[in-house]
Scaffold this active site. Structure first.
Site, mmCIF file in Angstrom:
data_model
loop_
_atom_site.group_PDB
_atom_site.id
_atom_site.type_symbol
_atom_site.label_atom_id
_atom_site.label_comp_id
_atom_site.label_asym_id
_atom_site.label_seq_id
_atom_site.Cartn_x
_atom_site.Cartn_y
_atom_site.Cartn_z
ATOM 1 N N TYR A 102 49.403 38.250 44.544
ATOM 2 C CA TYR A 102 49.345 39.143 45.572
ATOM 3 C C TYR A 102 50.296 39.202 46.462
ATOM 4 O O TYR A 102 50.833 39.856 47.177
ATOM 5 C CB TYR A 102 47.713 39.305 46.179
ATOM 6 C CG TYR A 102 46.687 40.020 45.438
ATOM 7 C CD1 TYR A 102 47.059 40.609 44.137
ATOM 8 C CD2 TYR A 102 45.271 39.797 45.892
ATOM 9 C CE1 TYR A 102 45.842 40.855 43.507
ATOM 10 C CE2 TYR A 102 44.298 40.463 45.080
ATOM 11 C CZ TYR A 102 44.677 40.825 43.827
ATOM 12 O OH TYR A 102 43.585 41.320 43.101
ATOM 13 N N LYS B 278 42.500 30.301 34.423
ATOM 14 C CA LYS B 278 42.834 30.762 33.117
ATOM 15 C C LYS B 278 44.139 29.599 32.579
ATOM 16 O O LYS B 278 44.997 29.876 32.086
ATOM 17 C CB LYS B 278 43.552 32.112 33.317
ATOM 18 C CG LYS B 278 43.755 32.579 31.913
ATOM 19 C CD LYS B 278 42.636 33.278 31.271
ATOM 20 C CE LYS B 278 42.982 33.881 29.892
ATOM 21 N NZ LYS B 278 41.813 34.249 29.238
ATOM 22 N N ASP C 48 37.786 34.644 32.160
ATOM 23 C CA ASP C 48 36.900 35.751 31.165
ATOM 24 C C ASP C 48 35.551 35.172 30.890
ATOM 25 O O ASP C 48 34.628 36.146 30.986
ATOM 26 C CB ASP C 48 37.693 36.030 30.078
ATOM 27 C CG ASP C 48 38.410 34.887 29.212
ATOM 28 O OD1 ASP C 48 38.260 33.766 30.034
ATOM 29 O OD2 ASP C 48 38.826 34.794 28.161
ATOM 30 N N ASP D 120 39.185 37.981 43.880
ATOM 31 C CA ASP D 120 38.972 39.316 44.195
ATOM 32 C C ASP D 120 38.022 40.333 43.176
ATOM 33 O O ASP D 120 36.966 40.991 43.589
ATOM 34 C CB ASP D 120 40.378 40.059 44.342
ATOM 35 C CG ASP D 120 40.320 41.588 44.737
ATOM 36 O OD1 ASP D 120 39.490 41.826 45.461
ATOM 37 O OD2 ASP D 120 41.616 42.389 44.742
ATOM 38 N N ASP E 187 33.535 41.092 43.730
ATOM 39 C CA ASP E 187 33.079 42.453 43.612
ATOM 40 C C ASP E 187 31.896 42.317 42.529
ATOM 41 O O ASP E 187 30.797 43.151 42.789
ATOM 42 C CB ASP E 187 33.917 43.434 43.304
ATOM 43 C CG ASP E 187 34.682 43.926 44.502
ATOM 44 O OD1 ASP E 187 34.448 43.192 45.612
ATOM 45 O OD2 ASP E 187 35.189 45.065 44.801
#
Ligand code: NAD
Length: 361
Positions: free
Chosen positions: A146, A195, A227, A251, A255
């Site tokens: 980001y 990852k 994942d 992020d 959620d």
């Protein structure tokens, strides 16, 4: 000693819910013999109306000097409010990015726990919901893709876009330390999510986290691919204590973790930097659709105040007393409209009073 707390009521339901959290802190002060000095500052649409900017330098300086900052929410109805007829850097939410950056907040902490009394709101399978869960998501807030270089260019006759993901050892180490410190105050387990089978940033992340873990022999460390973590959060969230991850994975996963609790009005958060101070706020927004009706759920803000006591002021017993009061009140059957599910709902102020009455040593 007097603790200085800056409050940012903000917009929409913000002033209603912050007022209840402040009264809860005042009650904690009475019961445990502490003194809190509260000062309100304007931020968001309300500041735009008065000062023409969503956060003034003067208000920011007050927040930076405080022992902790308690925020309600900012913003209005994005489709209709005049606050969105301005340049993007003047919108209410721009103030959120600015205050987080200027306070140097690099770690975002979101607990997600399922209260047994609210299990019917949980979208998981009955076995998982009945088992309950109580985890903390720790997300790196100022690095990663980001904040990397973004570009779109023409290459070989077509448009190509790039977003660069960068992490330095320092950025990884400082958030890993926070995660291990918090795990020590909880059940002593950190799940570091990455990852590492594909990304260099993740491979460095793993090495640095393993290095930090050596200083915390009492905390168990495990690694999980992102994942798999997304899947495990809906299959068996009870396995997690502290989940530590980078900005973008965090992020998305935070959620997901919030939604599996089934109740947005219940979830607090904290953003921390290098020092003790921090910014504490509910994860929900300013809910303009119910503002001024006296029906907003103040529990996410009250639980944010409990995090403030624990993480910025090191008042663990006081934080426990607030969380216990919330649990007791829910167990007795009191609900605001958003979590009522058939019960007769109580209003915002009533809910605040019910929590205050149950705060004791
Ligand atoms: P929202 O979280 O404000 O509302 C979503 C839904 O949940 C609404 O139906 C609302 O009534 C309900 N809700 C939220 N909090 C509640 C509570 N405490 N009690 C009962 N019901 C509650 O999200 P939104 O509608 O997408 O955004 C509204 C405004 O808030 C926008 O301007 C948005 O930019 C802003 N926002 C601010 C923050 C923040 O200040 N940190 C975060 C998210 C959104």
């Amino acid at each position: 000693m007097e603790y200085r707390i800056v409050c940012i009521p903000g917009d929409g339901i913000g002033p209603e819910i912050v007022a209840e959290a402040v009264k809860v802190l005042q009650k904690v002060g009475e019961v445990f013999g502490h003194s809190f000095a509260f000062e309100d500052i304007l931020m968001g649409g309300c500041s735009l109306d008065v000062h023409g900017v969503p956060l003034t330098d003067e208000a920011l300086a007050k927040a930076q000097a405080a022992d902790a900052v308690l925020l309600g929410a900012v913003g209005g109805n994005v489709g209709t409010s005049r606050w969105y007829q301005v340049a993007p850097n003047l919108r209410p939410e721009a103030a959120l990015l600015r205050i987080r950056k200027e306070m140097g907040l690099f770690a975002n902490i979101r607990p997600a726990s399922l209260y047994p009394e609210l299990a019917s709101a949980c979208p998981l399978k009955a076995e998982a919901a009945e088992r309950g869960f109580d985890l903390v998501m720790m997300r790196e807030l100022t690095g990663g893709v980001y904040f990397g270089e973004h570009s779109t260019s023409e290459e070989n006759g077509e448009r190509v876009a790039k977003d660069v993901m960068t992490y330095s050892e320092t950025e990884i180490r400082r958030i890993a330390v926070k995660a291990f410190e918090i795990a020590r105050k909880r059940r002593g387990k950190v799940t570091s999510v990455d990852k590492a089978n594909v990304l260099d940033t993740s491979r460095l992340w793993r090495k640095v986290v393993e290095d930090v873990a050596k200083d915390y022999p009492d905390v168990t460390l495990e690694h999980m691919l992102v994942d798999n973590c997304a899947m495990q959060l809906v299959r068996d969230p009870a396995q997690f204590d502290v989940i530590l991850t980078e900005n973008m994975f965090g992020d998305i996963l935070s959620d997901e973790a919030s939604m599996v609790t089934g109740s947005i009005g219940m979830l607090p958060s904290a953003s921390l930097g290098a020092g003790k101070s921090g910014l504490y706020e509910p994860i929900h927004g300013s809910a303009p659709d119910i503002a001024g009706k006296g029906i907003a759920n103040p529990l996410a803000t009250i639980l944010s105040a409990a995090m403030l006591l624990r993480y910025s002021l090191d008042l663990d017993a006081e934080a426990d007393a607030v969380e216990r009061a919330v649990k007791e009140m829910l167990a007795e059957g009191f609900r605001t409209a958003d979590i009522a599910a058939g019960a007769v709902p109580v209003g915002t102020e009533e809910m605040g009073r019910l929590v205050r009455e149950r705060i004791r040593r």
